[in-house]
Design a protein around this motif. Structure first.
Motif, short mmCIF file in Angstrom:
data_model
loop_
_atom_site.label_atom_id
_atom_site.label_comp_id
_atom_site.label_asym_id
_atom_site.label_seq_id
_atom_site.Cartn_x
_atom_site.Cartn_y
_atom_site.Cartn_z
N PHE A 1 7.63 -47.14 13.71
CA PHE A 1 8.97 -47.35 13.30
C PHE A 1 9.07 -48.06 11.88
O PHE A 1 9.48 -47.59 10.82
CB PHE A 1 9.99 -47.91 14.06
N THR A 2 8.46 -49.35 11.95
CA THR A 2 8.79 -50.10 10.71
C THR A 2 7.78 -49.78 9.50
O THR A 2 8.51 -49.67 8.35
CB THR A 2 8.27 -51.44 11.17
N TYR A 3 6.76 -49.24 9.81
CA TYR A 3 5.71 -48.96 8.74
C TYR A 3 6.25 -47.83 7.98
O TYR A 3 6.28 -47.57 6.73
CB TYR A 3 4.30 -48.68 9.17
N ASN A 4 6.77 -46.72 8.74
CA ASN A 4 7.11 -45.37 8.19
C ASN A 4 8.56 -45.14 7.68
O ASN A 4 9.08 -44.65 6.93
CB ASN A 4 6.91 -44.25 9.32
N THR A 5 9.54 -46.42 8.30
CA THR A 5 10.86 -46.07 7.74
C THR A 5 10.78 -46.97 6.36
O THR A 5 11.37 -46.52 5.23
CB THR A 5 11.75 -47.14 8.72
N GLY A 6 9.83 -47.94 6.33
CA GLY A 6 9.58 -48.66 4.98
C GLY A 6 8.93 -47.56 3.84
O GLY A 6 9.29 -47.67 2.82
N ARG A 7 8.07 -46.88 4.39
CA ARG A 7 7.35 -45.79 3.44
C ARG A 7 8.51 -44.76 3.20
O ARG A 7 8.47 -44.48 1.94
CB ARG A 7 6.40 -44.81 4.49
N ALA A 8 9.67 -44.39 3.95
CA ALA A 8 10.59 -43.49 3.63
C ALA A 8 11.36 -44.15 2.64
O ALA A 8 11.80 -43.15 1.73
CB ALA A 8 11.29 -43.05 5.10
N VAL A 9 11.82 -45.45 2.89
CA VAL A 9 12.68 -45.72 1.65
C VAL A 9 12.20 -46.21 0.32
O VAL A 9 12.57 -45.87 -0.73
CB VAL A 9 13.56 -47.31 2.16
N GLY A 10 10.68 -46.49 0.50
CA GLY A 10 9.80 -46.98 -0.85
C GLY A 10 9.71 -45.49 -1.27
O GLY A 10 9.21 -45.64 -2.45
N ALA A 11 9.79 -44.49 -0.51
CA ALA A 11 9.55 -43.12 -1.10
C ALA A 11 10.33 -42.71 -2.28
O ALA A 11 10.29 -42.10 -3.34
CB ALA A 11 9.43 -42.02 -0.17
N PHE A 12 11.45 -43.44 -2.45
CA PHE A 12 12.53 -43.05 -3.31
C PHE A 12 11.91 -43.88 -4.82
O PHE A 12 12.60 -43.42 -5.69
CB PHE A 12 13.85 -43.59 -3.12
N PHE A 13 10.99 -44.73 -4.89
CA PHE A 13 10.31 -45.25 -5.86
C PHE A 13 9.95 -44.17 -6.83
O PHE A 13 10.12 -44.21 -8.16
CB PHE A 13 9.58 -46.33 -5.47
N PRO A 14 8.85 -43.12 -6.43
CA PRO A 14 8.22 -42.37 -7.11
C PRO A 14 9.24 -41.35 -7.84
O PRO A 14 9.08 -41.01 -8.97
CB PRO A 14 7.34 -41.72 -6.29
N ALA A 15 10.26 -40.87 -6.82
CA ALA A 15 11.07 -39.93 -7.51
C ALA A 15 11.97 -40.59 -8.48
O ALA A 15 12.56 -40.12 -9.72
CB ALA A 15 12.23 -39.58 -6.30
N LEU A 16 12.36 -42.05 -8.37
CA LEU A 16 13.01 -42.55 -9.49
C LEU A 16 12.36 -42.99 -10.83
O LEU A 16 12.85 -42.66 -11.94
CB LEU A 16 13.69 -44.11 -8.98
N VAL A 17 11.12 -42.98 -10.53
CA VAL A 17 10.27 -43.08 -11.56
C VAL A 17 10.28 -41.87 -12.36
O VAL A 17 10.27 -41.47 -13.58
CB VAL A 17 8.75 -43.67 -11.23
N GLY A 18 10.17 -40.81 -11.79
CA GLY A 18 10.11 -39.42 -12.18
C GLY A 18 11.53 -39.23 -12.95
O GLY A 18 11.64 -38.84 -14.10
#
Length: 426
Positions: free
Chosen positions: A371-388
């Motif tokens: 839960f913790t690793y992958n929820t963090g991964r999901a929220v952190g995933a918006f970083f690449p999209a924002l960079v795009g």
């Protein structure tokens, strides 16, 4: 036929030598087989993930995508990985670590291959989402499997060695990318890259035949009435830990996936490198990553989990700033700086497997870590999209600086978590 109950050595206890054993010897035979399965699974997890970033320029050209749409392909994979991670964690607590590992590896391999047949951007987006289900669960399950065999004294460097498999898979992906794109036209090459994602099928056969759960952890799970429960990690005694662990994971992975997704594009579009040259630059970056994982694993046992993460969060931020401010025409300096960048952004991960495992009791360890690793991964995933999206106005190099924000978040998150170095898993 199942093997007889492992000896104390298999459970990660003393090996019988009077001298202090190495982390490898301390694992025992059963632990070594578990390590091989987890290492292979994570290496191929990495290999399948990097099919996309390495092929992103070709895919964007083939489907006529904007930089924002291209970034969304990575984001959807990582967001859905949160669901996959939670489901895999629950499955690991209820059915066992090995069964969950087989399911996750099979899932990400199957959908990676299907990505090579995608007729449209929309279909590719959906297939990457399903690939994220398996991708999200593999690391958490494999890390827990090995952590429960490892001794408290060696757990950091043992899990750091497992983490180094990510660099091995990354290197394999870059090698295949250089070969495939060197001989085939781009419209065919990106599909062939995804088709090679079938490799993990061979690993599943090994895991099913040779790997078993750590006996003591299996008994503890069987005796608990709370195993595999989301409520168990959100109860009052663990709620604070869970929230800050999610924040920590968000920051570290937001910074990491920003770089992993956009550095290949940055090298080709803003630095003007060819496919072969990009492969060479990434080779040095990956070499730094591999050594960083091993070094970080050693330091997390010596300095402690929190100090190791804080140290490399600061160093990773400084490396991002330096890497994106190298003047045009100074590509040799860019090449040299790739090594410390890869080293720092990977060394920070080395303590994650042991740290998250040590934060939770055995009955909900899979659920907590997943839960913790992958929820963090999901929220952190918006970083690449924002960079795009930011890259449209700032350029890819300028937008990459946003990755440093993630590492700042990680440092703040450490304030709410306990130090766990030396903690026995119960």
């Amino acid at each position: 036929m199942r093997r007889s109950r492992p000896s104390r050595t298999d459970r990660g206890g003393p090996s019988g030598d009077t001298a202090a054993p190495s982390w490898w010897r301390a694992l025992g035979p059963g632990g070594r087989r578990a390590f091989a399965g987890a290492f292979g699974g994570y290496a191929l997890d990495s290999y399948d993930f990097f099919m996309l970033p390495l092929s992103l320029v070709a895919i964007a050209a083939y489907f006529g995508l904007s930089s924002g749409q291209a970034g969304l392909l990575t984001t959807v994979t990582l967001v859905v990985s949160a669901i996959g991670g939670v489901l895999a964690g629950i499955l690991a607590d209820r059915a066992g670590r090995v069964k969950a590992l087989v399911v996750t590896v099979t899932t990400y391999a199957f959908f990676t291959v299907l990505c090579g047949f995608a007729p449209s951007y929309e279909v590719l987006l959906v297939l990457r989402a399903f690939q994220g289900l398996g991708f999200g669960g593999e690391w958490a399950v494999g890390a827990i499997l090995v952590a429960e065999y490892a001794s408290a004294r060696h757990r950091g460097r043992t899990l750091g060695a497992v983490q180094s498999a990510w660099a091995v898979g990354w290197a394999l992906a870059v090698s295949v990318y250089t070969l495939v794109f060197g001989f085939l036209d781009d419209d065919t090459a990106w599909r062939v890259m995804f088709w090679t994602g079938a490799l993990p099928a061979f690993l599943v056969l090994y895991i099913r035949r040779h790997v078993e759960d750590a006996p003591r952890a299996a008994r503890t799970r069987a005796e608990s009435a709370e195993r595999g429960s989301l409520r168990g990690i959100l109860r009052s005694g663990l709620l604070r830990t869970t929230l800050f662990a999610v924040l920590l994971s968000t920051g570290v992975q937001g910074g990491y996936y920003t770089l992993a997704t956009w550095v290949p594009t940055y090298l080709k579009t803003e630095r003007g490198l060819t496919v072969v040259s990009t492969g060479g630059y990434l080779a040095l970056l990956i070499s730094g990553a591999f050594i960083g994982y091993l070094t970080g694993g050693y330091l997390t046992d010596r300095l402690g989990r929190k100090r190791n993460i804080a140290l490399f969060a600061v160093l990773s931020s400084l490396c991002i700033i330096a890497y994106t401010h190298i003047p045009p025409g100074r590509n040799t300096l860019l090449l040299v700086l790739g090594f410390p960048l890869g080293f720092c952004m990977s060394a920070i991960f080395s303590g994650f497997g042991s740290f998250l495992a040590e934060l939770y009791p055995t009955a909900v360890r899979g659920t907590g870590q997943g839960f913790t690793y992958n929820t963090g991964r999901a929220v952190g995933a918006f970083f690449p999209a924002l960079v795009g999206f930011l890259a449209t106005g700032w350029g890819v190099g300028g937008a990459l600086l946003f990755g440093a924000v993630g590492y700042g978040i990680a440092v703040v998150a450490l304030l709410g978590l306990p130090e766990t170095r030396g903690r026995e898993l119960v």
